[in-house]
Design an enzyme around this catalytic site. Structure first.
Site, mmCIF file in Angstrom:
data_model
loop_
_atom_site.group_PDB
_atom_site.id
_atom_site.type_symbol
_atom_site.label_atom_id
_atom_site.label_comp_id
_atom_site.label_asym_id
_atom_site.label_seq_id
_atom_site.Cartn_x
_atom_site.Cartn_y
_atom_site.Cartn_z
ATOM 1 N NE ARG A 150 14.467 -26.092 18.561
ATOM 2 C CZ ARG A 150 15.500 -26.314 19.368
ATOM 3 N NH1 ARG A 150 15.430 -26.000 20.637
ATOM 4 N NH2 ARG A 150 16.590 -26.860 18.889
ATOM 5 C CE LYS A 202 -1.911 -16.542 6.093
ATOM 6 N NZ LYS A 202 -2.247 -16.246 4.685
ATOM 7 C CG HIS A 227 -0.473 -5.196 -0.112
ATOM 8 N ND1 HIS A 227 -0.450 -6.328 -0.897
ATOM 9 C CD2 HIS A 227 -1.391 -5.430 0.856
ATOM 10 C CE1 HIS A 227 -1.296 -7.215 -0.404
ATOM 11 N NE2 HIS A 227 -1.882 -6.694 0.656
HETATM 12 N N1 LIG Z 1 0.844 -10.897 8.244
HETATM 13 C C1 LIG Z 1 -0.256 -10.632 7.585
HETATM 14 O O1 LIG Z 1 -1.283 -11.279 7.807
HETATM 15 C C2 LIG Z 1 -0.268 -9.537 6.568
HETATM 16 C C3 LIG Z 1 -1.483 -9.101 6.045
HETATM 17 C C4 LIG Z 1 -1.448 -8.039 5.155
HETATM 18 C C5 LIG Z 1 -0.247 -7.452 4.801
HETATM 19 N N2 LIG Z 1 0.908 -7.912 5.328
HETATM 20 C C6 LIG Z 1 2.190 -7.297 5.002
HETATM 21 O O2 LIG Z 1 2.179 -5.969 5.512
HETATM 22 C C7 LIG Z 1 3.111 -5.193 4.750
HETATM 23 C C8 LIG Z 1 2.480 -3.883 4.434
HETATM 24 O O3 LIG Z 1 2.201 -3.226 5.658
HETATM 25 P P1 LIG Z 1 2.174 -1.640 5.723
HETATM 26 O O4 LIG Z 1 1.308 -1.142 4.653
HETATM 27 O O5 LIG Z 1 1.897 -1.289 7.141
HETATM 28 O O6 LIG Z 1 3.676 -1.266 5.292
HETATM 29 P P2 LIG Z 1 4.907 -0.643 6.088
HETATM 30 O O7 LIG Z 1 5.178 -1.369 7.335
HETATM 31 O O8 LIG Z 1 5.995 -0.537 5.118
HETATM 32 O O9 LIG Z 1 4.375 0.823 6.470
HETATM 33 C C9 LIG Z 1 4.120 1.732 5.436
HETATM 34 C C10 LIG Z 1 4.963 3.010 5.614
HETATM 35 O O10 LIG Z 1 4.405 3.784 6.657
HETATM 36 C C11 LIG Z 1 5.380 4.074 7.636
HETATM 37 N N3 LIG Z 1 4.648 4.163 8.886
HETATM 38 C C12 LIG Z 1 4.017 3.158 9.530
HETATM 39 N N4 LIG Z 1 3.353 3.654 10.586
HETATM 40 C C13 LIG Z 1 3.552 4.982 10.613
HETATM 41 C C14 LIG Z 1 3.109 6.026 11.440
HETATM 42 N N5 LIG Z 1 2.245 5.808 12.459
HETATM 43 N N6 LIG Z 1 3.543 7.275 11.183
HETATM 44 C C15 LIG Z 1 4.372 7.513 10.138
HETATM 45 N N7 LIG Z 1 4.801 6.579 9.307
HETATM 46 C C16 LIG Z 1 4.392 5.321 9.532
HETATM 47 C C17 LIG Z 1 6.408 3.009 7.529
HETATM 48 O O11 LIG Z 1 7.664 3.443 7.994
HETATM 49 C C18 LIG Z 1 6.403 2.761 6.010
HETATM 50 O O12 LIG Z 1 7.220 3.695 5.397
HETATM 51 C C19 LIG Z 1 3.449 -6.009 3.508
HETATM 52 O O13 LIG Z 1 4.764 -6.513 3.648
HETATM 53 C C20 LIG Z 1 2.444 -7.150 3.533
HETATM 54 O O14 LIG Z 1 2.956 -8.336 2.967
HETATM 55 C C21 LIG Z 1 0.907 -8.945 6.195
HETATM 56 ZN ZN LIG Z 2 -3.523 -7.467 1.835
#
Ligand SMILES: NC(=O)c1ccc[n+]([C@@H]2O[C@H](COP(=O)([O-])OP(=O)(O)OC[C@H]3O[C@@H](n4cnc5c(N)ncnc54)[C@H](O)[C@@H]3O)[C@@H](O)[C@H]2O)c1
Ligand SMILES: [Zn+2]
Ligand SMILES: NC(=O)c1ccc[n+]([C@@H]2O[C@H](COP(=O)([O-])OP(=O)(O)OC[C@H]3O[C@@H](n4cnc5c(N)ncnc54)[C@H](O)[C@@H]3O)[C@@H](O)[C@H]2O)c1
Ligand SMILES: [Zn+2]
Lengths: 378, 378
Positions: free
Chosen positions: A126, A148, A271
């Site tokens: 929890r 979030k 995204h």
């Molecule tokens: N919680 C929130 O408030 C919030 C806000 C915005 C987006 N999101 C979520 O975030 C996600 C998108 O995040 P993202 O764009 O980081 O995607 P991701 O985590 O998939 O990373 C993108 C790609 O980059 C790679 N990667 C990450 N860091 C790296 C590094 N330093 N070196 C090499 N490769 C690396 C990952 O393995 C992946 O292939 C979505 O699921 C979205 O819904 C959440």
């Molecule tokens: Zn966003």
């Protein structure tokens, strides 16, 4: 690796307040920073294969310097990892390590790993302690801040999760050097978003300095810190998104519709790219509604194009469904009361606002006018 | 069905305060009570097959009187339903009904349905409104109050979940008439527990009036209300179990070990029966440690026997593992620091306290002396 003095941004949430540290070389200091805040803690690190290959050893060494020998849980990379099946795996990995409520779960990765791991940390026993070590630009400026967490459902993105504020965010700006450029750009769209919402001076600064942010100088840390400050402000005002926090969705209504319309196929649109096009469309739409000057829309488009981001629907490779279908993706995403939609619109750069009464018919005409098909035809 | 004026117990948690209504005929008033507190809400009802057969129609009619046409999600009965697979099913059912964050998820059932449903309500859209309609005595006096929700992991019971306070608890004392007597007795053990923790006058009252509680007169609602008051007090003092709330675990350390030792086989031992034996053992152990008088232990044993509950290990059908094995179930369950265990012990009826330094060796000798094998032998 240089270890400069990091910048600290505090997220002011009373007894759940926490620091975001931003700077290069922070992975090496993780043990020290965590054990100072959570003395005697044990830890599990959750990461993905890409990030593990590039940065896990550095983080482990950094944790060990602070006396922490972590258990490591490695997930496949990609949005599909935000599923119930992977959630169960992470939960089981944490329990298998016999961690207690007071121990810490560390997310080392982009937004996918951050969202999944935070959710797991929020439900094991929890609620455990949670630390974010965001490694993508998007995660550093957006997803790691604000609490979030969640996974996707076959019925939609991010529909299942919890609010769990981390105890600490370590944004190591050096790790972004291994991030694929397309992912860097996608994160940059979210960074620029804060300027467009309510920080016109940030947007103006980015127009001048964006190349230095991409190159990795002190401007990178400066920009990320400013973004974190912007997000922290909104979150402190409206932690559970009952009002203002919705401003952070600027560009996301159109963006989500485009992501859905391309079946979340990252080869076509990731995204942040959807958000870039969405922000340009939100400005263009606001100008069409005579809320903002067309000059502002043009300025947004010019900047997005300059950094190499897509900014209009025709920048998406492949066919798009027609305007009616795009509208149905938008209305699927949100409550439609008597034909009116809630949208984030703007009166100009840095002047976004929540509009609760946007007629669906206006959105449809706008989508028709801006659709690649009609553009080519027209 | 008589609809008496229900008793109201308030759980004082500031802006998350809520009412527990206790009385007969409350299912029929569910719609009115819910829509008064959450006007215009839509609802999903989660229940199990046993409870659905006996009470779903009454609840549906009651909801419809308040203008609520619920979606119903029915689970198989039993502890195995508290799993990730069923959690995912409930989550999907709620999303399929297209409920929003402000809509309500209603749990109609015993502790299993309450725990599973509350967890689902806590994670769909990062937290929806939740209403408990507990139908077992255990759920009415214990699990529906206080906001702990969750599921089991192969690594242990209740290891995964969230804190989510309901917006309302409707304890309809009439529905207990269809509860199997063995389940009623098991819930009664948790009711008596509050007397043993810090309400000696409740325990004394139960010694005199327990038959009326079983029979279902006004004494039943009175006893349930008193139990809810006792639990609400503890929860208001320590919502997230960082201190005092642990007192509610009186009898549960021994009880859980016995449940584990019988492989959670409900045919041999259900939770409340384990708690009954555990409470008797906790009193006997406290007297062995010269903390409490043996007369109090005897009084507890006499009362449990009178109501038909098991009170010693030899009351469990079948073979039990030996004392060493029982101790290992106990130490598996908790942090052992340098051979010392945390236990809820007592100085007498109504005087339970948290003891943090109980030597494992003392527990082992005590288990040996009280083990059926040694008893028969000795
Ligand atoms: N919680 C929130 O408030 C919030 C806000 C915005 C987006 N999101 C979520 O975030 C996600 C998108 O995040 P993202 O764009 O980081 O995607 P991701 O985590 O998939 O990373 C993108 C790609 O980059 C790679 N990667 C990450 N860091 C790296 C590094 N330093 N070196 C090499 N490769 C690396 C990952 O393995 C992946 O292939 C979505 O699921 C979205 O819904 C959440
Ligand atoms: Zn966003
Ligand atoms: N969340 C908490 O704070 C908390 C506290 C104590 C126990 N619990 C949990 O509660 C669960 C045990 O609860 P329970 O004893 O109610 O078990 P349960 O939900 O399995 O109910 C016991 C049995 O009675 C049946 N039943 C329930 N109400 C009925 C009725 N009115 N008529 C006919 N049949 C009925 C059920 O179908 C089931 O077969 C455990 O999982 C335990 O971990 C939670
Ligand atoms: Zn119990």
């Amino acid at each position: 690796m240089s270890v400069d003095q990091p910048v600290t941004v505090e997220v002011g949430l009373g007894d759940r307040a926490y620091d975001i540290l931003i700077g290069s070389g922070l992975l090496s200091r993780a043990g020290e920073e965590i054990s100072r805040r959570l003395p005697g803690t044990r830890a599990a690190v959750v990461t993905d294969e890409n990030v593990a290959a590039a940065h896990l050893d550095t983080l482990k060494a950094g944790l060990e310097k602070g006396g922490i020998q972590p258990t490591v849980i490695t997930m496949p990379p990609g949005e599909k990892t935000k599923s119930f099946a992977h959630l169960e795996e992470v939960v089981d990995g944490i329990l298998a390590a016999r961690l207690e409520r007071g121990d810490v779960v560390v997310a080392l990765g982009g937004g996918v790993i951050g969202d999944l791991t935070g959710f797991a940390a929020g439900i094991v026993r929890r609620g455990m302690n949670f630390v974010q070590v965001p490694t993508s630009l998007l995660a550093q400026v957006d997803s790691s801040v604000g609490g979030k967490t969640g996974i996707n459902s076959p019925r939609g993105k991010n529909l299942v999760g919890v609010f769990l504020q981390p105890r600490l965010v370590l944004a190591d700006t050096g790790v972004l050097d291994t991030l694929p450029i397309r992912e860097f750009r996608a994160g940059y769209a979210e960074l620029a978003k804060y300027g467009l919402i309510d920080r016109p001076e940030l947007f103006a600064w980015l127009e001048v300095n964006w190349q230095k942010v991409f190159a990795g100088g002190p401007e990178r840390a400066q920009a990320i810190a400013e973004a974190c400050r912007a997000k922290a402000d909104v979150v402190a005002r409206d932690e559970f998104e009952t009002g203002d926090r919705a401003l952070l969705n600027l560009g996301h209504t159109f963006g989500h519709a485009l992501e859905a319309a391309t079946q979340y196929d990252g080869a076509r649109l990731v995204h942040g790219e959807g958000v870039a096009i969405g922000m340009a469309l939100a400005h263009r739409f606001s100008s069409r509604l005579n809320l903002a000057s067309p000059d502002d829309a043009a300025r947004v488009e010019t900047h997005l194009r300059a950094v190499g981001l897509p900014w209009r629907m025709s920048d998406i490779p492949g066919e798009l469904p027609d305007a009616e279908a795009l509208l149905s993706f938008i209305t699927q995403d949100k409550k439609v009361s008597r034909g009116a939609l809630t949208f984030i619109l703007t009166r100009g750069i840095g002047q976004a606002f929540i509009a609760k009464d946007v007629p669906a018919s206006e959105v449809l005409s706008f989508l028709r006018e801006n659709h690649p098909a009609s553009r080519k035809a027209g």
